[in-house]
Design an enzyme around this catalytic site. Structure first.
Site, PDB file in Angstrom:
ATOM      1  N   CYS A 120       0.060   8.710 -25.111  1.00  0.00           N
ATOM      2  CA  CYS A 120       1.429   9.764 -25.727  1.00  0.00           C
ATOM      3  C   CYS A 120       0.363  11.241 -26.542  1.00  0.00           C
ATOM      4  O   CYS A 120       1.455  11.706 -26.554  1.00  0.00           O
ATOM      5  CB  CYS A 120       1.542   8.874 -26.964  1.00  0.00           C
ATOM      6  SG  CYS A 120       2.136   7.050 -26.875  1.00  0.00           S
ATOM      7  N   HIS A 256       5.198  13.837 -31.697  1.00  0.00           N
ATOM      8  CA  HIS A 256       5.288  12.682 -30.939  1.00  0.00           C
ATOM      9  C   HIS A 256       6.743  11.475 -31.337  1.00  0.00           C
ATOM     10  O   HIS A 256       6.523  11.046 -32.018  1.00  0.00           O
ATOM     11  CB  HIS A 256       3.757  11.758 -30.679  1.00  0.00           C
ATOM     12  CG  HIS A 256       4.135  10.482 -29.287  1.00  0.00           C
ATOM     13  ND1 HIS A 256       4.854  10.799 -28.792  1.00  0.00           N
ATOM     14  CD2 HIS A 256       3.983   9.357 -30.018  1.00  0.00           C
ATOM     15  CE1 HIS A 256       4.765   9.542 -28.487  1.00  0.00           C
ATOM     16  NE2 HIS A 256       3.824   8.756 -28.940  1.00  0.00           N
ATOM     17  N   ASN A 286       9.623   5.622 -27.411  1.00  0.00           N
ATOM     18  CA  ASN A 286       8.649   6.219 -26.956  1.00  0.00           C
ATOM     19  C   ASN A 286       8.564   6.518 -25.531  1.00  0.00           C
ATOM     20  O   ASN A 286       8.163   5.568 -25.546  1.00  0.00           O
ATOM     21  CB  ASN A 286       8.070   5.400 -28.084  1.00  0.00           C
ATOM     22  CG  ASN A 286       6.274   6.174 -27.749  1.00  0.00           C
ATOM     23  OD1 ASN A 286       5.936   6.886 -27.202  1.00  0.00           O
ATOM     24  ND2 ASN A 286       5.162   5.585 -28.084  1.00  0.00           N
TER      25      ASN A 286
HETATM   26  N1  ACO Z   1      11.473  -8.175 -34.151  1.00  0.00           N
HETATM   27  C1  ACO Z   1      11.400  -9.212 -34.914  1.00  0.00           C
HETATM   28  N2  ACO Z   1      10.275  -9.308 -35.450  1.00  0.00           N
HETATM   29  C2  ACO Z   1       9.181  -8.183 -35.107  1.00  0.00           C
HETATM   30  C3  ACO Z   1       9.150  -7.572 -33.801  1.00  0.00           C
HETATM   31  C4  ACO Z   1      10.327  -8.043 -33.135  1.00  0.00           C
HETATM   32  N3  ACO Z   1      10.947  -6.614 -32.145  1.00  0.00           N
HETATM   33  N4  ACO Z   1       7.882  -7.284 -33.142  1.00  0.00           N
HETATM   34  C5  ACO Z   1       7.350  -7.160 -34.092  1.00  0.00           C
HETATM   35  N5  ACO Z   1       8.117  -8.575 -34.795  1.00  0.00           N
HETATM   36  C6  ACO Z   1       7.256  -9.425 -36.054  1.00  0.00           C
HETATM   37  C7  ACO Z   1       6.164  -9.796 -35.652  1.00  0.00           C
HETATM   38  O1  ACO Z   1       5.880 -10.655 -35.034  1.00  0.00           O
HETATM   39  C8  ACO Z   1       5.358  -9.920 -37.071  1.00  0.00           C
HETATM   40  O2  ACO Z   1       6.052 -11.176 -37.084  1.00  0.00           O
HETATM   41  P1  ACO Z   1       4.528 -12.161 -38.346  1.00  0.00           P
HETATM   42  O3  ACO Z   1       4.234 -11.197 -39.447  1.00  0.00           O
HETATM   43  O4  ACO Z   1       5.524 -12.999 -39.016  1.00  0.00           O
HETATM   44  O5  ACO Z   1       3.407 -11.960 -38.030  1.00  0.00           O
HETATM   45  C9  ACO Z   1       6.018  -8.341 -38.476  1.00  0.00           C
HETATM   46  O6  ACO Z   1       7.394  -8.249 -37.048  1.00  0.00           O
HETATM   47  C10 ACO Z   1       5.754  -7.984 -38.447  1.00  0.00           C
HETATM   48  O7  ACO Z   1       6.023  -6.762 -39.400  1.00  0.00           O
HETATM   49  P2  ACO Z   1       5.792  -5.446 -39.841  1.00  0.00           P
HETATM   50  O8  ACO Z   1       4.268  -5.716 -40.328  1.00  0.00           O
HETATM   51  O9  ACO Z   1       6.882  -5.258 -41.042  1.00  0.00           O
HETATM   52  O10 ACO Z   1       5.610  -4.807 -38.860  1.00  0.00           O
HETATM   53  P3  ACO Z   1       5.008  -2.715 -38.808  1.00  0.00           P
HETATM   54  O11 ACO Z   1       5.591  -2.366 -39.982  1.00  0.00           O
HETATM   55  O12 ACO Z   1       3.740  -2.762 -38.778  1.00  0.00           O
HETATM   56  O13 ACO Z   1       5.820  -2.467 -37.658  1.00  0.00           O
HETATM   57  C11 ACO Z   1       5.300  -1.071 -35.487  1.00  0.00           C
HETATM   58  C12 ACO Z   1       5.183  -2.615 -36.723  1.00  0.00           C
HETATM   59  C13 ACO Z   1       6.567  -1.161 -35.067  1.00  0.00           C
HETATM   60  C14 ACO Z   1       4.890  -1.925 -33.958  1.00  0.00           C
HETATM   61  C15 ACO Z   1       4.277  -0.422 -36.412  1.00  0.00           C
HETATM   62  O14 ACO Z   1       3.811  -1.317 -36.747  1.00  0.00           O
HETATM   63  C16 ACO Z   1       4.330   0.786 -35.396  1.00  0.00           C
HETATM   64  O15 ACO Z   1       5.473   1.517 -35.232  1.00  0.00           O
HETATM   65  N6  ACO Z   1       3.281   0.450 -34.524  1.00  0.00           N
HETATM   66  C17 ACO Z   1       3.098   1.712 -34.241  1.00  0.00           C
HETATM   67  C18 ACO Z   1       3.176   2.225 -32.844  1.00  0.00           C
HETATM   68  C19 ACO Z   1       2.287   3.612 -32.389  1.00  0.00           C
HETATM   69  O16 ACO Z   1       2.363   4.639 -32.883  1.00  0.00           O
HETATM   70  N7  ACO Z   1       2.408   3.867 -30.869  1.00  0.00           N
HETATM   71  C20 ACO Z   1       1.342   5.073 -30.626  1.00  0.00           C
HETATM   72  C21 ACO Z   1       1.762   5.471 -29.875  1.00  0.00           C
HETATM   73  S1  ACO Z   1       2.293   4.649 -28.212  1.00  0.00           S
HETATM   74  C22 ACO Z   1       1.341   4.678 -27.127  1.00  0.00           C
HETATM   75  O17 ACO Z   1      -0.141   5.249 -27.059  1.00  0.00           O
HETATM   76  C23 ACO Z   1       1.306   4.372 -25.695  1.00  0.00           C
END
Ligand code: ACO
Length: 329
Positions: A120, A256, A286
């Protein structure tokens, strides 16, 4: 002596282009594919839809559309380009590089052409490399592209990742100029974090990972999120300090587009209202290396970013890698 009076060469954005595949995949459609909801995706990420390449459409095709538009918007011909750098994690082939394939499509011959892989952060890396080619006088007119078909490395049964990504390409032409242009670029990486965001399979170690069914993006989302916010916060300070500027000097943030909540945190750090942040994440998701040039293109074509204004771009991705650039459009 001021920059204008010196003989220093800078690079300056001459034109931008962008391309998104026709097919749109909405959050509602994803609800039928995995255990998720439009409400969860929108509230956690800000994403409402993403574009997905057609079966017969590849990263090179997306890159070509964006590149032709960027060259045309710069008022130039393909024959003016003397450097091609493509940032991609999803190249069409193992080799030749997507940059070489793009060079042939554009009927350009002889100039250097190569790919850069920083996931990314790929566009920021490619932009920084091209800027250095221009500053050192090696090149006069560079085509810098971020292009991805990330949908091809997504496990569409994994709700942790499949809701986040989309396909697209953005391109920027930068030219030598006697004033900034690009003030500075800042690149970082820390490979110790590789396993938090990766595709475990590749070329050399392909077999075992594929047999284990691990040929797709795997991400520890919450850890990546925390690191992204902290690291990008620090790079904002580093970028301003390097140019002896303050937050008030920045007119636009072009981040990004991974997650609206990460972008909100960086805008807050810069004390910028969200109207001064170019946002495409809701419509595009993304798109990895394509997201920054796509957002830059949108900000310029819709008339928000004006000539003479100061723009900060920043990104964070797999590696981990992170980087920024400060420029006068
Ligand atoms: N729908 C419903 N529930 C989901 C989903 C979904 N699509 N995805 C995950 N969950 C659940 C998980 O299983 C977890 O459940 P659990 O608590 O029972 O285990 C829970 O949701 C996690 O929830 P949160 O802690 O609220 O998640 P968070 O606020 O961390 O958001 C997210 C998750 C959106 C993935 C976030 O962490 C994020 O954006 N991370 C960074 C991504 C990023 O920036 N990547 C960098 C670039 S990508 C690259 O370089 C290729």
């Amino acid at each position: 002596m001021s920059n204008r009076e010196s003989n220093t060469v800078y690079s300056r954005i001459a034109g931008t282009g962008g391309y998104l595949p026709e097919r749109i995949l909405t959050n509602q459609e994803l609800e039928a594919m995995v255990d998720t909801s439009d409400e969860w995706i929108t509230s956690r990420t800000g994403i409402q839809q993403r574009h997905i390449a057609a079966d017969n459409e590849f990263t090179l095709d997306l890159a070509e559309h964006a590149s032709r538009q960027a060259i045309s918007n710069a008022g130039l011909q393909t024959s003016d380009i003397d450097l091609i750098v493509v940032a991609t994690t999803t190249p069409d082939q193992v080799f030749p590089s997507t940059a070489c394939l793009l060079q042939s499509r554009l009927d350009i011959h002889g100039c250097p052409a190569f790919d850069v892989q920083a996931v990314c952060t790929g566009f920021v890396y490619a932009f920084s490399v091209a800027d250095k080619f221009i500053r050192t006088g090696t090149s006069r007119c560079a085509l810098v592209v971020g292009a991805e078909t990330f949908s091809r490395i997504i496990d569409w049964t994994d709700r942790n990742t499949c809701v986040l990504f989309g396909d697209g390409a953005g391109a920027v032409v930068i030219q030598a100029h006697d004033a900034p242009g690009v003030y500075s670029t800042h690149l970082h990486a820390d490979g110790d974090y590789a396993s938090l965001l990766h595709v475990p399979s590749g070329v050399s170690n392909n077999l075992a990972a594929v047999q284990e069914g691990r040929a797709y993006v795997e991400m520890s989302g919450t850890e990546v999120f925390k690191m992204a916010v902290n690291t990008l916060g620090r790079i904002v300070d580093e970028t301003l300090e390097a140019n002896q500027m303050t937050r008030d000097d920045v007119d636009w943030l072009v981040p990004h587009q991974a997650n609206l909540r990460i972008i909100n945190a960086i805008a807050k750090k810069l004390n910028l209202p969200m109207e001064k942040v170019i946002l495409t994440v809701a419509q595009q998701g993304n798109t990895s290396a394509a997201s920054i040039p796509l957002a830059l293109h949108e900000g310029i074509t819709n008339g928000n970013i004006q000539r003479g204004e100061t723009v900060m771009i920043e990104g964070f991705g797999g590696g981990f890698t992170w980087g920024s650039a400060l420029l006068r459009y």
